[in-house]
Write a protein that holds these residues in place. Structure first.
Motif, short mmCIF file in Angstrom:
data_model
loop_
_atom_site.label_atom_id
_atom_site.label_comp_id
_atom_site.label_asym_id
_atom_site.label_seq_id
_atom_site.Cartn_x
_atom_site.Cartn_y
_atom_site.Cartn_z
N ASN A 123 0.81 -1.23 0.00
CA ASN A 123 0.00 0.00 0.00
C ASN A 123 0.84 1.27 0.00
O ASN A 123 0.57 2.20 -0.74
N ASN A 124 1.85 1.31 0.86
CA ASN A 124 2.69 2.50 0.96
C ASN A 124 4.03 2.33 0.25
O ASN A 124 4.81 3.26 0.16
N GLY A 125 4.31 1.13 -0.21
CA GLY A 125 5.55 0.87 -0.93
C GLY A 125 6.66 0.41 -0.01
O GLY A 125 7.09 1.16 0.88
N LYS A 126 7.12 -0.81 -0.19
CA LYS A 126 8.27 -1.32 0.54
C LYS A 126 9.30 -1.79 -0.47
O LYS A 126 9.09 -2.78 -1.18
N LEU A 127 10.42 -1.06 -0.53
CA LEU A 127 11.48 -1.38 -1.48
C LEU A 127 12.52 -2.25 -0.78
O LEU A 127 13.01 -1.87 0.29
N VAL A 128 12.85 -3.39 -1.38
CA VAL A 128 13.75 -4.35 -0.74
C VAL A 128 14.95 -4.63 -1.64
O VAL A 128 14.80 -4.93 -2.82
N LEU A 129 16.13 -4.51 -1.06
CA LEU A 129 17.37 -4.96 -1.70
C LEU A 129 17.76 -6.26 -1.03
O LEU A 129 17.96 -6.30 0.18
N ASN A 130 17.87 -7.33 -1.82
CA ASN A 130 18.19 -8.64 -1.26
C ASN A 130 18.99 -9.40 -2.31
O ASN A 130 18.43 -9.94 -3.26
N GLN A 131 20.32 -9.42 -2.15
CA GLN A 131 21.17 -10.00 -3.18
C GLN A 131 22.42 -10.60 -2.55
O GLN A 131 23.04 -10.01 -1.67
N ASP A 132 22.80 -11.81 -3.00
CA ASP A 132 24.06 -12.41 -2.57
C ASP A 132 25.21 -11.82 -3.38
O ASP A 132 25.12 -11.70 -4.60
N VAL A 133 26.27 -11.43 -2.69
CA VAL A 133 27.38 -10.74 -3.32
C VAL A 133 28.70 -11.42 -2.94
O VAL A 133 28.91 -11.78 -1.78
N THR A 134 29.58 -11.58 -3.91
CA THR A 134 30.92 -12.08 -3.63
C THR A 134 31.82 -10.91 -3.24
O THR A 134 31.96 -9.95 -3.99
N VAL A 135 32.39 -10.99 -2.04
CA VAL A 135 33.22 -9.92 -1.49
C VAL A 135 34.53 -10.52 -1.01
O VAL A 135 34.71 -11.73 -1.00
N SER A 136 35.45 -9.67 -0.56
CA SER A 136 36.73 -10.18 -0.09
C SER A 136 37.42 -9.20 0.84
O SER A 136 37.16 -7.98 0.78
N ASN A 137 38.28 -9.73 1.70
CA ASN A 137 39.22 -8.90 2.44
C ASN A 137 40.35 -8.54 1.47
O ASN A 137 40.53 -9.19 0.43
N MET A 138 41.12 -7.53 1.82
CA MET A 138 42.24 -7.17 0.95
C MET A 138 43.26 -6.37 1.75
O MET A 138 43.05 -6.04 2.92
N TYR A 139 44.36 -6.05 1.10
CA TYR A 139 45.37 -5.22 1.73
C TYR A 139 46.11 -4.44 0.64
O TYR A 139 46.10 -4.81 -0.54
N LYS A 140 46.74 -3.36 1.05
CA LYS A 140 47.57 -2.56 0.16
C LYS A 140 48.87 -2.25 0.90
O LYS A 140 48.85 -1.94 2.09
N ALA A 141 49.98 -2.34 0.21
CA ALA A 141 51.27 -2.07 0.82
C ALA A 141 52.22 -1.55 -0.23
O ALA A 141 52.08 -1.85 -1.43
N ASP A 142 53.21 -0.76 0.19
CA ASP A 142 54.17 -0.21 -0.76
C ASP A 142 55.40 -1.10 -0.93
O ASP A 142 56.36 -0.72 -1.59
N ILE A 143 55.36 -2.29 -0.31
CA ILE A 143 56.42 -3.28 -0.52
C ILE A 143 55.76 -4.66 -0.61
O ILE A 143 54.60 -4.84 -0.22
N LYS A 144 56.52 -5.63 -1.11
CA LYS A 144 56.02 -7.00 -1.13
C LYS A 144 55.98 -7.53 0.29
O LYS A 144 56.93 -7.33 1.06
N ILE A 145 54.90 -8.20 0.65
CA ILE A 145 54.74 -8.63 2.03
C ILE A 145 54.24 -10.07 2.08
O ILE A 145 53.52 -10.53 1.18
N ASP A 146 54.63 -10.79 3.11
CA ASP A 146 54.18 -12.16 3.32
C ASP A 146 52.75 -12.11 3.84
O ASP A 146 52.49 -11.63 4.95
N THR A 147 51.80 -12.59 3.04
CA THR A 147 50.39 -12.50 3.43
C THR A 147 50.07 -13.35 4.65
O THR A 147 49.18 -13.01 5.43
N LYS A 148 50.81 -14.45 4.85
CA LYS A 148 50.58 -15.27 6.04
C LYS A 148 50.98 -14.51 7.30
O LYS A 148 50.31 -14.58 8.32
#
Length: 225
Positions: A123-148
């Motif tokens: 009646n009044n409008g209910k807008l729903v966003l419902n979606q499965d999304v592929t996401v990830s953690n990440m990192y940025k560095a100014d040198i090569k780094i051991d991810t472990k």
């Protein structure tokens, strides 16, 4: 890179000053049903806030109604990491280590992960966003780094990719709205040092710095269009 991190922290403070918390918005939300609302607010200066976040408006005349930070439900019991300085050394002693891990406020991403628009159903409008999304953690560095090593330092897998549901809904009162989901990251800045002899009394060598980004949820941005 140190200057960049300082500027980045200053940017977060500026962004934080651009909004005020509110319990009332032009479009009501039922996100409380999910029991994982982190923070909902209306920017004090919406246009400036949009520019600071580097977002693109859905239409030139779109009005930013609110922003909602929602944490992944399985992280709700996770304690927030307090600001601290600590060192993580390699198990074999000597060599590279991560130093000065500092937790920052959540940061919204700039890539649209999901969106929906319309007047909604009912009646009044209910807008729903419902979606499965592929996401990830990440990192940025100014040198090569051991991810472990970085994973050990920050306490989570910095390269992990996973699927998380993006869900948000609003009552539109039969007006046209758009809901956009962006990544919500917890950012930790770090420095990489080298202890060549494994003796902490000797001077260590600074190698570089960076930041790790843990995907903790979504920033839902609601526009009236």
């Amino acid at each position: 890179m140190k200057k960049i991190l300082v500027l980045f922290s200053s940017f977060l403070i500026i962004v934080a000053s651009l909004f005020i918390s509110t319990n009332s918005t032009e479009a009501s939300s039922d996100v409380y049903e999910l029991n994982n609302l982190i923070h909902e607010f209306v920017p004090e200066n919406p246009e400036e806030y949009i520019r600071a976040c580097d977002w693109e408006k859905p239409t030139p005349d779109a009005k930013l109604v609110k922003v909602v930070h929602v944490k992944h439900s399985d992280l709700m019991s996770t304690e927030v990491v307090e600001n601290s300085d600590e060192s993580i050394t390699p198990l074999n002693g000597g060599g590279q280590y991560i130093k000065k891990i500092r937790s920052e406020v959540p940061v919204c991403g700039t890539t649209v992960r999901a969106r929906t628009s319309g007047t909604g159903a009912g009646n009044n409008g209910k807008l729903v966003l419902n979606q499965d999304v592929t996401v990830s953690n990440m990192y940025k560095a100014d040198i090569k780094i051991d991810t472990k090593m970085l994973t050990t330092a920050v306490g989570y897998d910095v390269t992990k990719t996973f699927t998380k549901n993006a869900y948000h809904s609003i009552n539109t009162n039969n007006k046209n709205y758009q809901i956009i989901a962006y990544d919500d990251y917890e950012v930790q800045n770090f420095e990489v040092w080298n202890d060549p002899w494994g003796i902490f009394e000797t001077p260590d060598v600074y190698l570089g710095s960076g930041a790790s980004y843990r995907h903790v949820g979504y920033c839902y941005v609601v526009y009236e269009i």
